[in-house]
Design an enzyme around this catalytic site. Structure first.
Site, PDB file in Angstrom:
ATOM      1  N   GLU A  95      -9.359  24.612 -17.037  1.00  0.00           N
ATOM      2  CA  GLU A  95      -9.610  25.749 -17.926  1.00  0.00           C
ATOM      3  C   GLU A  95      -9.249  25.416 -19.369  1.00  0.00           C
ATOM      4  O   GLU A  95      -9.866  25.927 -20.306  1.00  0.00           O
ATOM      5  CB  GLU A  95      -8.815  26.968 -17.453  1.00  0.00           C
ATOM      6  CG  GLU A  95      -9.188  28.273 -18.145  1.00  0.00           C
ATOM      7  CD  GLU A  95      -8.439  28.519 -19.446  1.00  0.00           C
ATOM      8  OE1 GLU A  95      -8.848  29.423 -20.200  1.00  0.00           O
ATOM      9  OE2 GLU A  95      -7.432  27.807 -19.723  1.00  0.00           O
ATOM     10  N   ASP A 132      -4.163  23.719 -14.732  1.00  0.00           N
ATOM     11  CA  ASP A 132      -3.914  22.767 -15.815  1.00  0.00           C
ATOM     12  C   ASP A 132      -3.175  23.438 -16.965  1.00  0.00           C
ATOM     13  O   ASP A 132      -3.152  24.675 -17.093  1.00  0.00           O
ATOM     14  CB  ASP A 132      -5.219  22.131 -16.300  1.00  0.00           C
ATOM     15  CG  ASP A 132      -6.202  23.159 -16.863  1.00  0.00           C
ATOM     16  OD1 ASP A 132      -6.263  24.287 -16.320  1.00  0.00           O
ATOM     17  OD2 ASP A 132      -6.899  22.833 -17.838  1.00  0.00           O
TER      18      ASP A 132
END
Length: 422
Positions: free
Chosen positions: A136, A72
């Site tokens: 994350e 991400d």
């Protein structure tokens, strides 16, 4: 275009903005590359389209090394960028786009190495566990936290791990410094709430929740946190003194960090706790005093200083503001006097004899926190050689994020030296 640059461009073109539509397309791409290299991926989702990939490359030792990274990225506003942040364009010798540094460039180095090993028939000395994770950039609840809770067996045998925010070059007079992270500050993301008496905006204030919260935030934002020199940061400063050939005054670390520029950035935020207000929410009409007001604060604390941090926050907020944690994670640390740390440094110097590795503590946080909870010692090691004009820290979550193609190729060579031998 080199293989690592092509993979980096491909990964950037998947818009994995968090929050957004999820990591699934990028995860499927990663799984396809691994399968093509003869590595069997395990693909799982913690929620719809919140997808992670874990794979194990067998070695000759029962111990395993974890190499993890996240799929991400944080949001990017295309109008602010020189090139579109999800184009993955290669321009001026760099791959451009959101995630080039944080951290699709690192993932591309790992994948390019795996493909190269498959062609050459290389087998690592010990098992390698490769994790490409979701979420994350938020709390990790859909990524690393989920993985260690629901798929703990995938990480059996892992004793150490490497991931982002270390191993990159920083220009210094007469040398290139390579900070290798041995820890990071803890995370305390907090939701603050003030309650009061709702009423008409024209009346004298009775118990105004917005005002109470603003006063509390002002106290918090203006607080001068004391300097705390932790052992790892003290080791960093001693190492920098050797590299620079000069003394760094530990009684004036804030001024010294400013004087030393990009080298000083390596310890500027790591010498104290911090608490930054980041979000505010209150009211719904200009002439109505709301009954409550809410704010969010990004708090970070040094290893061993969590209780001091929380006690100070509570004192500054006062009795009329309550706090709850959005995320609370301890500050992990790994030994710098270890053979593995020496191997990380040696791999860098083998590819850059002018390089000077130093221990380092990250100011922010990574998925290493989740893996530390299951006993895996994490190091920040995403090797990257940068030109002196590129500000690595400034590109994290910044505009015009980009990574040099030659830097990526350097990283593949360093990882090859490290992972095939450790």
């Amino acid at each position: 275009m080199s293989e690592v640059a092509r993979i980096c461009s491909d990964l950037i073109r998947f818009d994995t903005t968090n929050p957004g539509s999820g990591e699934r397309p990028a995860a499927e791409y990663v799984a396809e590359l691994l399968s093509g290299a003869g590595v069997e991926p395990v693909v799982f989702e913690s929620a719809s389209r919140r997808t992670s990939v874990v794979a194990r490359i067998p070695g000759d030792s029962p111990e395993a090394l974890l190499v993890h990274g996240h799929l991400d990225v944080v949001p990017a506003e295309p109008a602010d960028w020189r090139v579109h942040p999800f184009s993955g364009e290669v321009e001026d010798g760099c791959v451009w786009g959101r995630g080039a540094v944080d951290m699709k460039g690192t993932l591309s180095m790992t994948l390019a190495l795996v493909l190269d090993w498959a062609r050459r028939g290389v087998r690592p000395r010990r098992d390698l566990v490769l994790a490409f994770l979701a979420d994350e950039e938020a709390t990790g609840a859909y990524g690393a936290r989920y993985a260690v809770t629901h798929h703990r067996e995938l990480f059996d045998g892992c004793t150490e791990a490497i991931s982002e925010s270390g191993g990159y070059s920083v220009a210094a007079p007469g040398a290139r410094v390579y900070p290798v992270a041995v820890g990071e500050r803890g995370t305390a993301w907090m939701r603050l709430t003030a309650t009061g008496v709702a009423g008409h905006g024209s009346r004298p204030p009775a118990d105004n929740a917005v005002a109470e919260l603003c006063h509390a935030l002002s106290r918090l934002a203006s607080h001068r946190w004391p300097v705390r020199l932790t052992p790892a940061v003290a080791a960093l400063i001693r190492s920098l003194e050797e590299v620079l050939g000069e003394r760094i005054d530990t009684d004036r670390l804030e001024e010294e960090a400013e004087r030393l520029g990009r080298v000083g950035v390596l310890f500027a935020a790591q010498i104290r706790n911090s608490a930054n207000p980041t979000m505010l929410e209150a009211g719904y009409k200009v002439n109505v005093v709301p009954g409550s007001a809410v704010a969010h604060v990004d708090g970070r604390f040094l290893p061993g200083h969590r209780e001091e941090f929380l006690e100070t926050v509570d004192r500054l907020l006062g009795p009329k503001v309550t706090r709850e944690f959005v995320s609370l994670e301890e500050a992990p640390s790994a030994p710098l006097d270890s053979p593995f740390f020496e191997q990380l440094c040696a791999a860098l110097v083998a590819e850059d004899p002018a390089g000077r590795p130093v221990p380092y503590v990250m100011s922010g946080g990574t998925d290493a926190k989740s893996f530390s909870g299951i006993g895996i010692r994490g190091y920040g090691f995403a090797p990257l050689m940068l030109g002196p004009d590129l500000d690595y820290h400034g590109m994290f979550h910044g505009v015009d994020e980009r990574v040099p193609v030659e830097g990526l190729e350097f990283g593949v060579r360093v990882l090859d030296r490290l992972l095939a031998a450790t």
